[in-house]
Design a protein around this motif. Sequence first.
Motif, PDB file in Angstrom:
ATOM      1  N   UNK A 195       0.858  -1.188   0.000  1.00  0.00           N
ATOM      2  CA  UNK A 195       0.000   0.000   0.000  1.00  0.00           C
ATOM      3  C   UNK A 195       0.888   1.230   0.000  1.00  0.00           C
ATOM      4  N   UNK A 196       0.354   2.336  -0.503  1.00  0.00           N
ATOM      5  CA  UNK A 196       1.136   3.575  -0.537  1.00  0.00           C
ATOM      6  C   UNK A 196       1.512   4.012   0.868  1.00  0.00           C
ATOM      7  N   UNK A 197       0.569   3.875   1.809  1.00  0.00           N
ATOM      8  CA  UNK A 197       0.823   4.288   3.197  1.00  0.00           C
ATOM      9  C   UNK A 197       1.980   3.506   3.788  1.00  0.00           C
ATOM     10  N   UNK A 198       1.937   2.181   3.698  1.00  0.00           N
ATOM     11  CA  UNK A 198       2.995   1.361   4.288  1.00  0.00           C
ATOM     12  C   UNK A 198       4.340   1.634   3.628  1.00  0.00           C
ATOM     13  N   UNK A 199       4.333   1.772   2.313  1.00  0.00           N
ATOM     14  CA  UNK A 199       5.583   2.004   1.582  1.00  0.00           C
ATOM     15  C   UNK A 199       6.233   3.307   2.020  1.00  0.00           C
ATOM     16  N   UNK A 200       5.451   4.378   2.091  1.00  0.00           N
ATOM     17  CA  UNK A 200       5.989   5.678   2.481  1.00  0.00           C
ATOM     18  C   UNK A 200       6.472   5.665   3.929  1.00  0.00           C
ATOM     19  N   UNK A 201       5.728   4.995   4.800  1.00  0.00           N
ATOM     20  CA  UNK A 201       6.120   4.953   6.208  1.00  0.00           C
ATOM     21  C   UNK A 201       7.406   4.159   6.400  1.00  0.00           C
ATOM     22  N   UNK A 202       7.555   3.064   5.667  1.00  0.00           N
ATOM     23  CA  UNK A 202       8.773   2.274   5.789  1.00  0.00           C
ATOM     24  C   UNK A 202       9.978   3.046   5.256  1.00  0.00           C
ATOM     25  N   UNK A 203       9.788   3.814   4.209  1.00  0.00           N
ATOM     26  CA  UNK A 203      10.870   4.662   3.705  1.00  0.00           C
ATOM     27  C   UNK A 203      11.216   5.735   4.732  1.00  0.00           C
ATOM     28  N   UNK A 204      10.183   6.299   5.374  1.00  0.00           N
ATOM     29  CA  UNK A 204      10.401   7.374   6.361  1.00  0.00           C
ATOM     30  C   UNK A 204      11.126   6.895   7.605  1.00  0.00           C
ATOM     31  N   UNK A 205      11.190   5.566   7.813  1.00  0.00           N
ATOM     32  CA  UNK A 205      11.937   5.048   8.961  1.00  0.00           C
ATOM     33  C   UNK A 205      13.411   5.435   8.863  1.00  0.00           C
ATOM     34  N   UNK A 206      13.897   5.650   7.643  1.00  0.00           N
ATOM     35  CA  UNK A 206      15.291   6.071   7.457  1.00  0.00           C
ATOM     36  C   UNK A 206      15.542   7.474   7.976  1.00  0.00           C
ATOM     37  N   UNK A 207      14.853   8.491   7.430  1.00  0.00           N
ATOM     38  CA  UNK A 207      15.024   9.851   7.951  1.00  0.00           C
ATOM     39  C   UNK A 207      14.683   9.967   9.441  1.00  0.00           C
ATOM     40  N   UNK A 208      13.694   9.185   9.908  1.00  0.00           N
ATOM     41  CA  UNK A 208      13.334   9.234  11.327  1.00  0.00           C
ATOM     42  C   UNK A 208      14.498   8.783  12.203  1.00  0.00           C
ATOM     43  N   UNK A 209      15.355   7.923  11.675  1.00  0.00           N
ATOM     44  CA  UNK A 209      16.552   7.483  12.389  1.00  0.00           C
ATOM     45  C   UNK A 209      17.688   8.479  12.228  1.00  0.00           C
ATOM     46  N   UNK A 210      17.872   8.971  11.005  1.00  0.00           N
ATOM     47  CA  UNK A 210      19.049   9.785  10.692  1.00  0.00           C
ATOM     48  C   UNK A 210      18.943  11.225  11.184  1.00  0.00           C
ATOM     49  N   UNK A 211      17.797  11.859  10.994  1.00  0.00           N
ATOM     50  CA  UNK A 211      17.663  13.291  11.316  1.00  0.00           C
ATOM     51  C   UNK A 211      17.956  13.601  12.783  1.00  0.00           C
ATOM     52  N   UNK A 212      17.364  12.866  13.755  1.00  0.00           N
ATOM     53  CA  UNK A 212      17.703  13.182  15.148  1.00  0.00           C
ATOM     54  C   UNK A 212      19.167  12.954  15.495  1.00  0.00           C
TER      55      UNK A 212
END
Length: 306
Positions: A206-223
């Motif tokens: 699903x688009x939602x799951x795909x985008x959220x799984x991709x966002x796990x990267x920036x959510x780790x890196x940005x902080x």
Amino acid sequence: MSESFKGLIAMIATCTIWGLSSIFYKSLSHVPPLEVLAHRTIWSLVFFILILSAQRRLPAMIRAMQGRRALAIIAFATLMISANWFMFIWSVQSGHATEAALGYYVFPLLAVLLGRIVFAERLAPLQWLAVALAALGVSLLTYGLGTAPWVALSLAGSFSAYGLMKKQLDVGPVVSVSAEVLLLSPVAALVLWQSHHSGAGHFGASTRDTLMLICAGPLTAVPLILFSYAARRLTMATAGLLSYLNPTLQFFCAVLLFAEPLTGWHMITFALIWCALALYSASAFGQDRARRRAVRAVAASGTGVI
């Protein structure tokens, strides 16, 4: 805006992202934690490579792993941080976010104790009292629940061991974490290949799951990038005190948003941990002030003021 104020804002942003990240992982409860961890690893690596490439520091990631000793340290750090990430994702998804918050409250006190054991660092009397109160809190919770808070202890223990490894590296946090996810990425890729080969993968479902799984990267890196920025501009005492915002937000998410049960034993334990952290913070601030006074005295002596 002063550099210290910029550091303060960056540190608050860092701990807020970490503290509220449980909401993100809770919304992915239908995705197995191992698959979430694999995506977190792969997309973190992509994000870090983009950042380091833009800064022309990509060769630093490779240099960080040169030499047997450095590679062994980074490999062990990778094992510890991957275990910590997996345990956190699993705890949030399975209804143990309260214990996860307790683990990150216990972490600084356990780190202080490990520093005493491994590096023979001296502890002030208030710090010893803080460690004792934390131990009492965990012991009471074990007695009250009939089992040790393994989630909290696993998170605190793995993150403390990770910190010990990082202390022995002469590279910055962004470069070292990039090297860690690079080492972990083949395992992550294998996990994702297996999950998609068996038809159980959620990426692309699903688009939602795909985008959220991709966002796990920036959510780790940005902080991590923000933390690196803040650490260079704040005293260790200030950064340490602000870091308690992370488990505090985790705690309120667990109790108020996820409606996890909070027993009397939990409240007694949290009260003891909060008292321990107050004592530890008071001691840390006292040591920091004494250190700054000593530096000013040496500087004044060197210029002939005294």
